[in-house]
Write a protein that holds these residues in place. Structure first.
Motif, PDB file in Angstrom:
ATOM      1  N   TYR A 198      17.156  25.279 -46.907  1.00 63.59           N
ATOM      2  CA  TYR A 198      15.842  25.860 -47.217  1.00 63.59           C
ATOM      3  C   TYR A 198      14.998  24.854 -47.996  1.00 63.59           C
ATOM      4  CZ  TYR A 198      17.229  30.386 -45.464  1.00 63.59           C
ATOM      5  OH  TYR A 198      17.610  31.409 -44.636  1.00 63.59           O
ATOM      6  N   VAL A 199      15.572  24.361 -49.088  1.00 66.84           N
ATOM      7  CA  VAL A 199      14.815  23.431 -49.934  1.00 66.84           C
ATOM      8  C   VAL A 199      14.518  22.134 -49.184  1.00 66.84           C
ATOM      9  CG1 VAL A 199      14.864  22.058 -52.051  1.00 66.84           C
ATOM     10  CG2 VAL A 199      15.623  24.437 -52.089  1.00 66.84           C
ATOM     11  N   SER A 200      15.493  21.619 -48.456  1.00 69.12           N
ATOM     12  CA  SER A 200      15.217  20.353 -47.749  1.00 69.12           C
ATOM     13  C   SER A 200      14.202  20.542 -46.624  1.00 69.12           C
ATOM     14  CB  SER A 200      16.514  19.693 -47.255  1.00 69.12           C
ATOM     15  OG  SER A 200      17.269  20.582 -46.498  1.00 69.12           O
ATOM     16  N   ASN A 201      14.033  21.787 -46.155  1.00 70.19           N
ATOM     17  CA  ASN A 201      12.994  22.067 -45.170  1.00 70.19           C
ATOM     18  C   ASN A 201      11.630  22.333 -45.819  1.00 70.19           C
ATOM     19  OD1 ASN A 201      13.754  22.547 -42.071  1.00 70.19           O
ATOM     20  ND2 ASN A 201      15.553  22.880 -43.345  1.00 70.19           N
ATOM     21  N   GLN A 206      14.617  16.255 -62.553  1.00 70.12           N
ATOM     22  CA  GLN A 206      15.372  15.478 -61.565  1.00 70.12           C
ATOM     23  C   GLN A 206      16.186  16.373 -60.633  1.00 70.12           C
ATOM     24  OE1 GLN A 206      15.179  12.241 -61.133  1.00 70.12           O
ATOM     25  NE2 GLN A 206      14.781  11.198 -63.069  1.00 70.12           N
ATOM     26  N   MET A 207      16.626  17.527 -61.155  1.00 71.10           N
ATOM     27  CA  MET A 207      17.396  18.459 -60.316  1.00 71.10           C
ATOM     28  C   MET A 207      16.595  18.888 -59.088  1.00 71.10           C
ATOM     29  SD  MET A 207      20.366  19.130 -61.730  1.00 71.10           S
ATOM     30  CE  MET A 207      20.912  20.732 -61.209  1.00 71.10           C
ATOM     31  N   GLY A 208      15.284  18.939 -59.235  1.00 68.58           N
ATOM     32  CA  GLY A 208      14.434  19.327 -58.110  1.00 68.58           C
ATOM     33  C   GLY A 208      14.507  18.342 -56.962  1.00 68.58           C
ATOM     34  N   ALA A 209      14.905  17.113 -57.265  1.00 66.93           N
ATOM     35  CA  ALA A 209      14.932  16.056 -56.248  1.00 66.93           C
ATOM     36  C   ALA A 209      16.347  15.803 -55.723  1.00 66.93           C
ATOM     37  CB  ALA A 209      14.357  14.761 -56.834  1.00 66.93           C
ATOM     38  N   TYR A 210      17.277  16.744 -56.011  1.00 60.82           N
ATOM     39  CA  TYR A 210      18.688  16.455 -55.694  1.00 60.82           C
ATOM     40  C   TYR A 210      18.942  16.216 -54.209  1.00 60.82           C
ATOM     41  CZ  TYR A 210      19.721  21.044 -53.775  1.00 60.82           C
ATOM     42  OH  TYR A 210      19.732  22.148 -52.984  1.00 60.82           O
ATOM     43  N   SER A 211      18.121  16.827 -53.344  1.00 63.16           N
ATOM     44  CA  SER A 211      18.380  16.649 -51.910  1.00 63.16           C
ATOM     45  C   SER A 211      17.621  15.441 -51.338  1.00 63.16           C
ATOM     46  CB  SER A 211      18.022  17.921 -51.147  1.00 63.16           C
ATOM     47  OG  SER A 211      16.622  18.096 -51.146  1.00 63.16           O
ATOM     48  N   ARG A 243       9.895  21.130 -61.625  1.00 64.92           N
ATOM     49  CA  ARG A 243      11.127  20.916 -60.852  1.00 64.92           C
ATOM     50  C   ARG A 243      10.896  21.266 -59.377  1.00 64.92           C
ATOM     51  NH1 ARG A 243      16.081  24.479 -62.589  1.00 64.92           N
ATOM     52  NH2 ARG A 243      14.699  26.015 -61.653  1.00 64.92           N
ATOM     53  N   ALA A 244      10.210  22.371 -59.135  1.00 65.47           N
ATOM     54  CA  ALA A 244       9.904  22.750 -57.751  1.00 65.47           C
ATOM     55  C   ALA A 244       9.045  21.679 -57.075  1.00 65.47           C
ATOM     56  CB  ALA A 244       9.202  24.107 -57.719  1.00 65.47           C
ATOM     57  N   MET A 245       8.099  21.095 -57.823  1.00 65.19           N
ATOM     58  CA  MET A 245       7.237  20.055 -57.245  1.00 65.19           C
ATOM     59  C   MET A 245       8.053  18.839 -56.810  1.00 65.19           C
ATOM     60  SD  MET A 245       4.282  21.336 -57.303  1.00 65.19           S
ATOM     61  CE  MET A 245       3.251  19.930 -56.924  1.00 65.19           C
ATOM     62  N   LEU A 246       9.135  18.569 -57.541  1.00 64.23           N
ATOM     63  CA  LEU A 246       9.985  17.420 -57.195  1.00 64.23           C
ATOM     64  C   LEU A 246      10.800  17.659 -55.931  1.00 64.23           C
ATOM     65  CD1 LEU A 246      10.747  16.132 -60.712  1.00 64.23           C
ATOM     66  CD2 LEU A 246      10.121  14.696 -58.789  1.00 64.23           C
ATOM     67  N   SER A 247      10.800  18.883 -55.431  1.00 66.41           N
ATOM     68  CA  SER A 247      11.433  19.155 -54.134  1.00 66.41           C
ATOM     69  C   SER A 247      10.447  18.926 -52.987  1.00 66.41           C
ATOM     70  CB  SER A 247      11.936  20.597 -54.077  1.00 66.41           C
ATOM     71  OG  SER A 247      12.804  20.896 -55.132  1.00 66.41           O
ATOM     72  N   ARG A 248       9.225  18.502 -53.315  1.00 66.47           N
ATOM     73  CA  ARG A 248       8.184  18.325 -52.297  1.00 66.47           C
ATOM     74  C   ARG A 248       8.014  19.550 -51.408  1.00 66.47           C
ATOM     75  NH1 ARG A 248       6.852  12.378 -50.338  1.00 66.47           N
ATOM     76  NH2 ARG A 248       6.286  11.619 -52.389  1.00 66.47           N
ATOM     77  N   PRO A 249       7.643  20.678 -51.999  1.00 61.91           N
ATOM     78  CA  PRO A 249       7.557  21.909 -51.210  1.00 61.91           C
ATOM     79  C   PRO A 249       6.458  21.851 -50.149  1.00 61.91           C
ATOM     80  CG  PRO A 249       6.576  22.225 -53.377  1.00 61.91           C
ATOM     81  CD  PRO A 249       7.234  20.878 -53.401  1.00 61.91           C
ATOM     82  N   LYS A 250       6.775  22.442 -48.981  1.00 62.86           N
ATOM     83  CA  LYS A 250       5.721  22.715 -47.999  1.00 62.86           C
ATOM     84  C   LYS A 250       5.135  24.080 -48.322  1.00 62.86           C
ATOM     85  CE  LYS A 250       7.582  20.290 -43.998  1.00 62.86           C
ATOM     86  NZ  LYS A 250       8.501  20.562 -42.883  1.00 62.86           N
ATOM     87  N   LEU A 251       6.023  24.961 -48.781  1.00 59.14           N
ATOM     88  CA  LEU A 251       5.594  26.282 -49.237  1.00 59.14           C
ATOM     89  C   LEU A 251       6.292  26.569 -50.559  1.00 59.14           C
ATOM     90  CD1 LEU A 251       4.132  29.006 -48.833  1.00 59.14           C
ATOM     91  CD2 LEU A 251       6.142  29.791 -47.578  1.00 59.14           C
ATOM     92  N   LEU A 252       5.483  26.789 -51.585  1.00 69.82           N
ATOM     93  CA  LEU A 252       6.014  27.076 -52.914  1.00 69.82           C
ATOM     94  C   LEU A 252       5.896  28.573 -53.171  1.00 69.82           C
ATOM     95  CD1 LEU A 252       7.078  25.934 -55.590  1.00 69.82           C
ATOM     96  CD2 LEU A 252       4.719  25.485 -56.262  1.00 69.82           C
ATOM     97  N   LEU A 253       7.035  29.201 -53.464  1.00 70.07           N
ATOM     98  CA  LEU A 253       7.069  30.627 -53.766  1.00 70.07           C
ATOM     99  C   LEU A 253       7.183  30.782 -55.282  1.00 70.07           C
ATOM    100  CD1 LEU A 253       9.817  31.614 -51.140  1.00 70.07           C
ATOM    101  CD2 LEU A 253       7.337  31.586 -50.794  1.00 70.07           C
ATOM    102  N   LEU A 254       6.235  31.465 -55.886  1.00 75.15           N
ATOM    103  CA  LEU A 254       6.226  31.624 -57.353  1.00 75.15           C
ATOM    104  C   LEU A 254       6.428  33.093 -57.685  1.00 75.15           C
ATOM    105  CD1 LEU A 254       3.047  29.482 -58.078  1.00 75.15           C
ATOM    106  CD2 LEU A 254       5.335  28.887 -58.840  1.00 75.15           C
ATOM    107  N   GLY A 261      -3.139  20.456 -52.242  1.00 79.22           N
ATOM    108  CA  GLY A 261      -2.767  20.774 -50.864  1.00 79.22           C
ATOM    109  C   GLY A 261      -1.436  21.476 -50.697  1.00 79.22           C
ATOM    110  N   VAL A 262      -0.815  21.904 -51.808  1.00 74.55           N
ATOM    111  CA  VAL A 262       0.460  22.629 -51.694  1.00 74.55           C
ATOM    112  C   VAL A 262       0.162  24.093 -51.353  1.00 74.55           C
ATOM    113  CG1 VAL A 262       2.569  23.339 -52.903  1.00 74.55           C
ATOM    114  CG2 VAL A 262       1.564  21.080 -53.359  1.00 74.55           C
TER     115      VAL A 262
END
Ligand SMILES: Nc1ncnc2c1ncn2[C@@H]1O[C@H](COP(=O)(O)OP(=O)(O)O)[C@@H](O)[C@H]1O
Ligand SMILES: [Mg+2]
Length: 237
Positions: free
Chosen positions: A76-79, A101-106, A150-161, A187-188
């Motif tokens: 999910y996160v990597s997508n 940094q945990m947000g970028a683990y993948s 942290r969520a931003m470091l996962s490079r979200p296409k869709l961010l759920l808050l 643009g997120v």
């Protein structure tokens, strides 16, 4: 605008409790969409189901044109589907920077990660000042910043808050919403769940109202703000 998320007739049950009773919802590329409703309406359940944390009893979820039903949990996160959960879910014994940094683990694009980290520190100067501080010692507002960063470091296409304003003083809530607007301006695409309906609709492009597991209104955010029934039930007017 292309459709990024399409939810069709989604149903979710916990044993005999029907928490989500066949909802339709969509989020287009670049939109900020609010999902509002009272406590217990099914908002968190909807987000958890989008993240694959709860299995639906019916309906389907298309993300970026593909069904999410076959995704493994880590995919999910990597997508690009990333959630900031209710209660933030930060690691209190890790530092601010370790949490981010945990947000970028993948990811393994080191230079890009460093760039994104700087961008988060630009958005949240308070976090830059507190890079080495244990996250558990931060204020509630700062912890929410860590969770969003942290969520931003996962490079979200869709961010759920999920309820980013929960438990925060009004002045801090304003600050968090300013940041949400800045992230949207970059643009997120976002789906924002809030009990603070007024602020959510003032911030969003479109909105959905959820009541007892069903979507009862969906419209442009400005139209929902002007809707008398929505005002009476959710906007304290
Ligand atoms: N893990 C669970 N087990 C059983 N019932 C649950 C669970 N989580 C939520 N519910 C129920 O599902 C309904 C929707 O809850 P939730 O999605 O948390 O609502 P909201 O986020 O809108 O406040 C509520 O009736 C709640 O009690
Ligand atoms: Mg909730």
């Amino acid at each position: 605008m292309s459709t990024l998320l399409q939810v069709n007739d989604l149903k979710v049950a916990y044993g005999g409790i029907h928490a989500v009773k066949g909802i339709n919802l969509e989020v287009k590329q670049g939109e900020l969409v609010a999902l509002i409703g009272a406590n217990g309406a099914g908002k968190t359940t909807t987000l958890k189901t989008l993240m694959g944390m709860v299995k639906p009893a019916g309906g389907d979820i298309l993300f970026d044109g593909q069904s999410t039903s076959k995704l493994a949990p880590h995919e999910y996160v990597s997508n690009g589907l990333v959630m900031v959960p209710e209660g933030r879910g930060i690691f209190s014994r890790l530092t601010v920077e370790e949490n981010l940094q945990m947000g970028a683990y993948s990811r393994n694009d080191k230079a890009e990660i460093a760039h994104d980290l700087e961008r988060v520190y630009y958005l949240f100067p308070r976090l830059k000042e507190r890079q080495k501080q244990l996250a558990g010692t931060l204020s509630g507002g700062e912890q929410q910043m860590v969770a969003i960063g942290r969520a931003m470091l996962s490079r979200p296409k869709l961010l759920l808050l999920d309820e980013p304003s929960m438990g925060l003083a009004p002045i801090i809530v304003q600050k968090i919403f300013e940041i949400i607007k800045m992230i949207a301006a970059e643009g997120v695409t976002m789906l924002l769940v809030e009990q603070n309906a007024k602020l959510a609709l003032q911030t969003a492009n479109r909105g959905y109202v959820m009541e007892s597991g069903r979507i009862t209104y969906s419209d442009d955010a400005a139209a929902l703000l002007a809707n008398e029934k929505v005002q009476q039930a959710y906007l304290g007017e």
